[in-house]
Motif scaffolding. Structure first.
Motif, mmCIF file in Angstrom:
data_model
loop_
_atom_site.group_PDB
_atom_site.id
_atom_site.type_symbol
_atom_site.label_atom_id
_atom_site.label_comp_id
_atom_site.label_asym_id
_atom_site.label_seq_id
_atom_site.Cartn_x
_atom_site.Cartn_y
_atom_site.Cartn_z
ATOM 1 N N PRO A 1 22.329 13.086 33.697
ATOM 2 C CA PRO A 1 23.754 12.871 33.433
ATOM 3 C C PRO A 1 24.343 13.972 32.542
ATOM 4 O O PRO A 1 25.503 14.300 32.642
ATOM 5 C CB PRO A 1 23.793 11.519 32.742
ATOM 6 N N VAL A 2 23.526 14.534 31.669
ATOM 7 C CA VAL A 2 23.948 15.585 30.752
ATOM 8 C C VAL A 2 22.787 16.560 30.631
ATOM 9 O O VAL A 2 21.636 16.169 30.718
ATOM 10 C CB VAL A 2 24.269 14.992 29.365
ATOM 11 N N PHE A 3 23.089 17.833 30.422
ATOM 12 C CA PHE A 3 22.030 18.834 30.338
ATOM 13 C C PHE A 3 22.050 19.520 28.982
ATOM 14 O O PHE A 3 23.080 20.013 28.540
ATOM 15 C CB PHE A 3 22.209 19.875 31.444
ATOM 16 N N TYR A 4 20.908 19.546 28.311
ATOM 17 C CA TYR A 4 20.743 20.238 27.033
ATOM 18 C C TYR A 4 19.451 21.030 27.092
ATOM 19 O O TYR A 4 18.387 20.472 27.353
ATOM 20 C CB TYR A 4 20.689 19.230 25.881
ATOM 21 N N ASN A 5 19.528 22.334 26.875
ATOM 22 C CA ASN A 5 18.357 23.197 26.923
ATOM 23 C C ASN A 5 18.022 23.670 25.512
ATOM 24 O O ASN A 5 18.705 24.541 24.967
ATOM 25 C CB ASN A 5 18.628 24.396 27.831
ATOM 26 N N PRO A 6 16.968 23.118 24.888
ATOM 27 C CA PRO A 6 16.615 23.525 23.531
ATOM 28 C C PRO A 6 16.164 24.978 23.451
ATOM 29 O O PRO A 6 16.236 25.591 22.390
ATOM 30 C CB PRO A 6 15.484 22.567 23.142
ATOM 31 N N GLY A 7 15.726 25.562 24.560
ATOM 32 C CA GLY A 7 15.288 26.951 24.571
ATOM 33 C C GLY A 7 16.422 27.943 24.323
ATOM 34 O O GLY A 7 16.175 29.100 24.004
ATOM 35 N N MET A 8 17.659 27.507 24.441
ATOM 36 C CA MET A 8 18.816 28.384 24.220
ATOM 37 C C MET A 8 19.335 28.298 22.788
ATOM 38 O O MET A 8 20.377 28.868 22.466
ATOM 39 C CB MET A 8 19.936 28.027 25.196
ATOM 40 N N ALA A 9 18.613 27.615 21.904
ATOM 41 C CA ALA A 9 19.061 27.451 20.519
ATOM 42 C C ALA A 9 19.240 28.793 19.816
ATOM 43 O O ALA A 9 20.193 28.975 19.055
ATOM 44 C CB ALA A 9 18.086 26.565 19.750
ATOM 45 N N VAL A 10 18.349 29.741 20.079
ATOM 46 C CA VAL A 10 18.455 31.054 19.436
ATOM 47 C C VAL A 10 19.738 31.757 19.881
ATOM 48 O O VAL A 10 20.432 32.375 19.066
ATOM 49 C CB VAL A 10 17.218 31.926 19.736
ATOM 50 N N ASP A 11 20.084 31.640 21.150
ATOM 51 C CA ASP A 11 21.323 32.227 21.656
ATOM 52 C C ASP A 11 22.529 31.605 20.955
ATOM 53 O O ASP A 11 23.466 32.306 20.562
ATOM 54 C CB ASP A 11 21.407 32.012 23.167
ATOM 55 N N ARG A 12 22.499 30.292 20.780
ATOM 56 C CA ARG A 12 23.596 29.623 20.078
ATOM 57 C C ARG A 12 23.619 30.003 18.605
ATOM 58 O O ARG A 12 24.691 30.142 18.009
ATOM 59 C CB ARG A 12 23.489 28.110 20.280
ATOM 60 N N GLY B 1 20.692 24.009 14.114
ATOM 61 C CA GLY B 1 21.465 24.733 13.105
ATOM 62 C C GLY B 1 21.948 23.745 12.063
ATOM 63 O O GLY B 1 21.192 22.908 11.593
ATOM 64 N N GLY B 2 23.209 23.782 11.734
ATOM 65 C CA GLY B 2 23.792 22.855 10.772
ATOM 66 C C GLY B 2 24.538 21.719 11.430
ATOM 67 O O GLY B 2 25.380 21.081 10.804
ATOM 68 N N THR B 3 24.232 21.435 12.681
ATOM 69 C CA THR B 3 24.960 20.422 13.439
ATOM 70 C C THR B 3 24.022 19.321 13.919
ATOM 71 O O THR B 3 22.947 19.599 14.436
ATOM 72 C CB THR B 3 25.663 21.075 14.653
ATOM 73 N N ARG B 4 24.455 18.080 13.728
ATOM 74 C CA ARG B 4 23.710 16.928 14.264
ATOM 75 C C ARG B 4 24.302 16.554 15.607
ATOM 76 O O ARG B 4 25.511 16.481 15.764
ATOM 77 C CB ARG B 4 23.800 15.735 13.312
ATOM 78 N N LEU B 5 23.437 16.299 16.568
ATOM 79 C CA LEU B 5 23.858 15.958 17.927
ATOM 80 C C LEU B 5 23.242 14.629 18.323
ATOM 81 O O LEU B 5 22.051 14.400 18.102
ATOM 82 C CB LEU B 5 23.385 17.037 18.907
ATOM 83 N N TYR B 6 24.034 13.773 18.919
ATOM 84 C CA TYR B 6 23.538 12.521 19.469
ATOM 85 C C TYR B 6 23.595 12.637 20.991
ATOM 86 O O TYR B 6 24.673 12.727 21.569
ATOM 87 C CB TYR B 6 24.393 11.346 18.992
ATOM 88 N N LEU C 1 22.848 32.929 17.441
ATOM 89 C CA LEU C 1 23.478 34.254 17.413
ATOM 90 C C LEU C 1 24.995 34.154 17.541
ATOM 91 O O LEU C 1 25.726 34.897 16.879
ATOM 92 C CB LEU C 1 22.908 35.138 18.523
ATOM 93 N N GLU C 2 25.465 33.243 18.369
ATOM 94 C CA GLU C 2 26.910 33.080 18.514
ATOM 95 C C GLU C 2 27.541 32.595 17.211
ATOM 96 O O GLU C 2 28.595 33.069 16.800
ATOM 97 C CB GLU C 2 27.253 32.120 19.641
ATOM 98 N N VAL C 3 26.881 31.664 16.537
ATOM 99 C CA VAL C 3 27.377 31.178 15.247
ATOM 100 C C VAL C 3 27.380 32.314 14.229
ATOM 101 O O VAL C 3 28.353 32.494 13.488
ATOM 102 C CB VAL C 3 26.540 29.976 14.751
ATOM 103 N N ALA C 4 26.318 33.115 14.204
ATOM 104 C CA ALA C 4 26.252 34.244 13.274
ATOM 105 C C ALA C 4 27.380 35.239 13.553
ATOM 106 O O ALA C 4 28.001 35.764 12.620
ATOM 107 C CB ALA C 4 24.892 34.939 13.382
ATOM 108 N N LEU C 5 27.667 35.492 14.816
ATOM 109 C CA LEU C 5 28.760 36.386 15.178
ATOM 110 C C LEU C 5 30.097 35.813 14.719
ATOM 111 O O LEU C 5 30.946 36.531 14.178
ATOM 112 C CB LEU C 5 28.774 36.622 16.695
ATOM 113 N N GLY C 6 30.287 34.522 14.911
ATOM 114 C CA GLY C 6 31.523 33.877 14.459
ATOM 115 C C GLY C 6 31.683 33.951 12.953
ATOM 116 O O GLY C 6 32.787 34.179 12.441
#
Length: 86
Positions: A27-38, A7-12, A40-45
Motif C-alpha cells: 500500500p505504501v513504499f519506503y526504502n531504508p536503503g535511500m536514507a543516505v540520499d535523503r 535523521g531527526g524525523t520520526r515516521l509512523y 544529503l538532501e537535508v544537508a544541502l537544504g
C-alpha cells in the motif's frame, strides 16, 4: 503502525511498508536503503539556509510515503509550502 526514526524525523508507517525495492502490492513504499540520499538532501537544504537563501515552494513528484519531503520540512524549516504527489 511501526515507529521508525530517520535523521531527526520520526515516521509512523504500516509494518509491511519497509521493503528493499518496490513491491506491486504494497500500500505504501519506503526504502531504508535511500536514507543516505535523503541525508544529503537535508544537508544541502541546511547549507542553502545557512547562506540566507529561502525556498517558497517545493514539489516532490515521486513522494510514495513522502519521507523525503517530510524530512526536508522537519529538519531544515524550508520551504514555506510543499506539495507531495505520487
Amino acid at each position: 503502525m511501526a515507529l521508525l526514526r530517520e535523521g531527526g524525523t520520526r515516521l509512523y508507517l504500516p509494518p509491511t511498508t519497509v521493503q528493499h525495492g518496490p513491491a506491486r502490492r504494497a500500500p505504501v513504499f519506503y526504502n531504508p536503503g535511500m536514507a543516505v540520499d535523503r541525508d544529503l538532501e537535508v544537508a544541502l537544504g541546511l547549507a542553502w539556509k545557512a547562506e540566507g537563501r529561502r525556498l517558497r515552494r517545493v514539489w516532490e513528484m515521486t513522494a510514495a510515503t513522502g519521507v523525503r519531503g517530510l524530512r526536508f520540512l522537519n529538519e531544515t524549516g524550508l520551504p514555506a509550502e510543499m506539495v507531495l504527489t505520487e
